[in-house]
Write a protein that holds these residues in place. Structure first.
Motif, PDB file in Angstrom:
ATOM      1  N   ALA A 187       5.199  -7.115  -8.873  1.00 15.25           N
ATOM      2  CA  ALA A 187       4.810  -6.253  -8.140  1.00 15.25           C
ATOM      3  C   ALA A 187       3.073  -6.813  -8.475  1.00 15.25           C
ATOM      4  N   GLU A 239      -1.196 -10.931 -10.777  1.00 21.19           N
ATOM      5  CA  GLU A 239      -2.528 -10.831 -10.766  1.00 21.19           C
ATOM      6  C   GLU A 239      -3.439 -11.713  -9.757  1.00 21.19           C
ATOM      7  N   TYR A 260       6.592  -4.582  -5.309  1.00 19.69           N
ATOM      8  CA  TYR A 260       5.623  -3.688  -4.690  1.00 19.69           C
ATOM      9  C   TYR A 260       3.898  -4.678  -4.281  1.00 19.69           C
ATOM     10  N   ASP A 290      -9.506  -4.787  -4.772  1.00 22.99           N
ATOM     11  CA  ASP A 290      -8.929  -3.760  -3.573  1.00 22.99           C
ATOM     12  C   ASP A 290      -9.611  -3.300  -3.838  1.00 22.99           C
ATOM     13  N   LEU A 338      -0.781  -7.478  -7.826  1.00 23.08           N
ATOM     14  CA  LEU A 338      -1.903  -6.669  -8.181  1.00 23.08           C
ATOM     15  C   LEU A 338      -3.193  -6.922  -7.571  1.00 23.08           C
ATOM     16  N   SER A 394       1.344  -1.186   0.401  1.00 20.45           N
ATOM     17  CA  SER A 394      -0.057  -0.308   0.539  1.00 20.45           C
ATOM     18  C   SER A 394       0.495   1.181  -0.177  1.00 20.45           C
ATOM     19  N   ALA A 453       0.200  -5.068  -3.724  1.00 22.06           N
ATOM     20  CA  ALA A 453      -1.223  -3.852  -3.645  1.00 22.06           C
ATOM     21  C   ALA A 453      -0.476  -2.580  -3.348  1.00 22.06           C
ATOM     22  N   GLN A 477      -3.364   0.322 -10.308  1.00 23.00           N
ATOM     23  CA  GLN A 477      -2.353  -0.459  -9.818  1.00 23.00           C
ATOM     24  C   GLN A 477      -1.856  -0.983 -10.835  1.00 23.00           C
ATOM     25  N   HIS A 528      -7.053  -5.688  -0.703  1.00 28.50           N
ATOM     26  CA  HIS A 528      -6.084  -5.227  -0.162  1.00 28.50           C
ATOM     27  C   HIS A 528      -4.911  -5.470   0.961  1.00 28.50           C
ATOM     28  N   SER A 588       4.932  -8.080 -13.392  1.00 29.56           N
ATOM     29  CA  SER A 588       3.244  -8.642 -12.327  1.00 29.56           C
ATOM     30  C   SER A 588       2.734  -9.445 -12.409  1.00 29.56           C
ATOM     31  N   ILE A 634      -6.890   0.663  -3.483  1.00 24.82           N
ATOM     32  CA  ILE A 634      -6.343   1.238  -4.124  1.00 24.82           C
ATOM     33  C   ILE A 634      -6.677   0.530  -5.875  1.00 24.82           C
TER      34      ILE A 634
END
Length: 242
Positions: free
Chosen positions: A190, A217, A95, A196, A192, A74, A97, A204, A222, A215, A199
């Motif tokens: 990341a 997902e 990163y 969420d 994702l 976050s 979320a 994202q 969150h 990335s 964010i």
């Protein structure tokens, strides 16, 4: 005499929580990482201002011998983005979320750039004293709304404890723009979260794509570090092994 090449030391994993959470939000992540041989530090993010929070995390990194991977959840993503800028021992940024700001961007600005966040109406402002005798504004999520807003895929009992132990964030920390973007030079990863409510997923995706982050997902809230710690651990280990 052995001719085996020396094995590079495993990096220390530095976990940085975000707003409305504390270091215990990483509990489900810590033991799996330690079981794989990683040293782990869960930094207590002050949540008072982006520059000062980043300086604190940078000081934590300074006290660690050898390479580090910084992991931010976050608002913690904003913190590691700035903190890693002058740290040559940081080998990856992860990163979770999280915000991945560019220079001059704040967490609030990035949230408001895309529709979908329902955080604002669930927060309650309060005052806290500043060193000069004035007062700043800090935010908490109302306990009765914490489960649905922050941790919808976490059990009600666990979410209730998270609501009670949440750390308030200074409003100025969310408004303060990033002065550096370490993801431009440090490899970013990341996770994702498509469900969420803090964010928006489109925010994202935008930040991760802009940073050219590796990335993944997941259909999580969150509070993905609590509800889906295995996915968090897998991405951290991937980043640590590169």
């Amino acid at each position: 005499m052995s001719t085996e090449p020396a094995t590079a030391p495993k990096p220390t994993i530095v976990l940085v929580h975000g707003a409305f959470a504390d270091s215990s939000s990483w509990n489900g992540v810590v033991e799996p990482l330690r079981a794989q041989g990683y040293s782990v530090v869960a930094a207590a993010n002050p949540l008072r201002g982006l520059d000062s929070d980043a300086a604190y995390v940078a000081a934590v990194v300074d006290g660690i011998e050898g390479p580090c991977v910084l992991v931010g959840h976050s608002y913690g993503g904003s913190v590691i983005t700035v903190a890693a800028a002058a740290q040559d021992t940081v080998t990856a940024l992860v990163y979770i979320a999280a915000f991945i700001p560019a220079e001059g961007e704040s967490a609030l600005e990035l949230t408001d750039r895309f529709p979908g966040s329902t955080l604002g109406p669930t927060t309650r402002p309060g005052e806290y004293p500043l060193p000069d005798g004035s007062f700043g504004t800090e935010l908490t999520i109302r306990q009765e709304e914490f489960h649905g807003q922050f941790a919808a895929d976490v059990s009600a009992a666990t979410a209730a404890l998270m609501a009670v132990t949440q750390r308030p964030v200074a409003l100025d920390a969310l408004r303060q723009p990033a002065t550096a973007a370490a993801w431009r030079t440090v490899p970013p990863y990341a996770l994702l979260t498509t469900e969420d409510r803090n964010i928006p997923i489109e925010a994202q995706r935008f930040m991760a794509e802009r940073a050219a982050a590796h990335s993944v997902e997941v259909p999580a809230s969150h509070a993905v570090g609590v509800s889906a710690p295995d996915a968090v651990v897998d991405l951290i280990v991937l980043a640590a092994q590169k």
